[in-house]
Design a protein around this motif. Structure first.
Motif, PDB file in Angstrom:
ATOM      1  N   ALA A   1       0.809  -1.227   0.000  1.00 47.12           N
ATOM      2  CA  ALA A   1       0.000   0.000   0.000  1.00 47.12           C
ATOM      3  C   ALA A   1       0.838   1.272   0.000  1.00 47.12           C
ATOM      4  O   ALA A   1       0.307   2.362  -0.262  1.00 47.12           O
ATOM      5  N   ARG A   2       2.140   1.175   0.259  1.00 47.11           N
ATOM      6  CA  ARG A   2       2.973   2.391   0.225  1.00 47.11           C
ATOM      7  C   ARG A   2       3.150   2.915  -1.208  1.00 47.11           C
ATOM      8  O   ARG A   2       3.582   4.058  -1.398  1.00 47.11           O
ATOM      9  N   PHE A   3       2.811   2.099  -2.195  1.00 50.61           N
ATOM     10  CA  PHE A   3       2.854   2.532  -3.594  1.00 50.61           C
ATOM     11  C   PHE A   3       1.469   3.054  -3.990  1.00 50.61           C
ATOM     12  O   PHE A   3       0.457   2.359  -3.807  1.00 50.61           O
ATOM     13  N   SER A   4       1.431   4.266  -4.526  1.00 55.51           N
ATOM     14  CA  SER A   4       0.169   4.802  -5.009  1.00 55.51           C
ATOM     15  C   SER A   4       0.395   5.585  -6.287  1.00 55.51           C
ATOM     16  O   SER A   4       1.482   6.140  -6.502  1.00 55.51           O
ATOM     17  N   GLY A   5      -0.633   5.620  -7.122  1.00 57.55           N
ATOM     18  CA  GLY A   5      -0.555   6.351  -8.377  1.00 57.55           C
ATOM     19  C   GLY A   5      -1.732   7.296  -8.512  1.00 57.55           C
ATOM     20  O   GLY A   5      -2.803   7.050  -7.950  1.00 57.55           O
ATOM     21  N   SER A   6      -1.507   8.377  -9.243  1.00 60.24           N
ATOM     22  CA  SER A   6      -2.578   9.338  -9.477  1.00 60.24           C
ATOM     23  C   SER A   6      -2.363   9.998 -10.830  1.00 60.24           C
ATOM     24  O   SER A   6      -1.288   9.872 -11.431  1.00 60.24           O
ATOM     25  N   GLY A   7      -3.395  10.705 -11.257  1.00 61.06           N
ATOM     26  CA  GLY A   7      -3.291  11.482 -12.487  1.00 61.06           C
ATOM     27  C   GLY A   7      -4.285  11.072 -13.540  1.00 61.06           C
ATOM     28  O   GLY A   7      -4.910  10.009 -13.468  1.00 61.06           O
ATOM     29  N   SER A   8      -4.419  11.934 -14.530  1.00 62.93           N
ATOM     30  CA  SER A   8      -5.243  11.666 -15.701  1.00 62.93           C
ATOM     31  C   SER A   8      -4.890  12.695 -16.762  1.00 62.93           C
ATOM     32  O   SER A   8      -4.295  13.732 -16.446  1.00 62.93           O
ATOM     33  N   GLY A   9      -5.253  12.394 -17.991  1.00 62.11           N
ATOM     34  CA  GLY A   9      -4.922  13.313 -19.074  1.00 62.11           C
ATOM     35  C   GLY A   9      -3.466  13.190 -19.483  1.00 62.11           C
ATOM     36  O   GLY A   9      -3.095  12.209 -20.134  1.00 62.11           O
ATOM     37  N   THR A  10      -2.659  14.164 -19.090  1.00 60.79           N
ATOM     38  CA  THR A  10      -1.254  14.151 -19.492  1.00 60.79           C
ATOM     39  C   THR A  10      -0.276  14.062 -18.319  1.00 60.79           C
ATOM     40  O   THR A  10       0.927  13.884 -18.551  1.00 60.79           O
ATOM     41  N   ASP A  11      -0.733  14.210 -17.101  1.00 61.07           N
ATOM     42  CA  ASP A  11       0.178  14.255 -15.959  1.00 61.07           C
ATOM     43  C   ASP A  11      -0.134  13.169 -14.932  1.00 61.07           C
ATOM     44  O   ASP A  11      -1.270  13.082 -14.453  1.00 61.07           O
TER      45      ASP A  11
END
Lengths: 107, 120
Positions: free
Chosen positions: A60-70
């Motif tokens: 769980a220490r790994f997380s991702g975010s974003g959409s579009g281009t970033d």
């Protein structure tokens, strides 16, 4: 083809610190970014798919975010086994393309 | 468990061809696409293309069209990648990787890699 630019190229941090890795696409890829981790002498492995979903068995220490281009990959409280190279990949268009990678090294 | 086992290292001369195999186990080969990705020494990942083991349909990256051929033999649960007219800059580790080809997915299992060295 879609170009992915990762930054920084190298990130020098100490165990326990937070790592923030960036991946920028040359055009919108919606949320269709996958993150991989690669350790020396090993094949890559999937960490995050569809921008923010952890793959099976990923801590769980790994997380991702974003959409579009970033897009951002965050590693909270770096563990010794997290020092590696990280790649993003876009999956909205053929050909699939990878970013150039970010090396997370021990400071 | 899912396992992809690739053939051993190869040394080739410029202009020759190389054929790398990838034997699958632990799942039905025809249930997933097989992708190929290469990595030059000290460099990043480069996607080469995929094959649908069901139909044999392929999709190659532009950089490799005309030089790469991906095939499969479902009877022995093995996929192949052949690269022709080799150049010294084709020296790289070549990986096979399983994928469902969904945009919201990834290469979820990888072979161990096959080192191809091109040198005169």
């Amino acid at each position: 083809e879609i170009v992915l630019t990762q930054s920084p190229v190298t990130l020098s941090l100490s165990p326990g610190e937070r790592a923030t890795l960036s991946c920028r696409a040359s055009q919108s890829v919606s949320t269709y970014v996958t993150w991989y981790q690669q350790k020396p002498g090993q094949a890559p492995r999937v960490l995050i798919y569809d921008a923010s979903n952890r793959a099976t068995g990923i801590p769980a220490r790994f997380s991702g975010s974003g959409s579009g281009t970033d897009f951002t990959l965050t590693i909270n409280s770096l563990q010794p086994e997290d020092f590696a190279v990280y790649y993003c990949q876009q999956r909205i268009n053929w050909p699939l393309t990878f970013g150039g990678g970010t090396k997370v090294e021990i400071k | 468990q899912v396992q992809l086992v690739q053939s051993g290292a190869e040394v080739k001369k410029p202009g020759a061809s190389v054929k790398v195999s990838c034997k699958a186990s632990g799942y039905t080969l025809t249930g997933y696409y097989m992708h190929w990705v290469r990595q030059a020494p000290g460099q990043g990942l480069e996607w080469m293309g995929w094959i649908d083991p069901n139909s044999g349909a392929t999709n190659y990256a532009h950089n490799f069209q005309g030089r790469v051929t991906m095939t499969r033999d479902t009877s022995i649960i093995t996929a192949y990648m052949e690269l022709s007219r080799l150049r010294t800059d084709d020296t790289a580790m070549y990986f096979c990787a399983r994928d469902d080809n969904s945009a919201a997915s990834g290469h979820d299992s990888w072979g161990q890699g096959t080192l191809v060295t091109v040198s005169s």
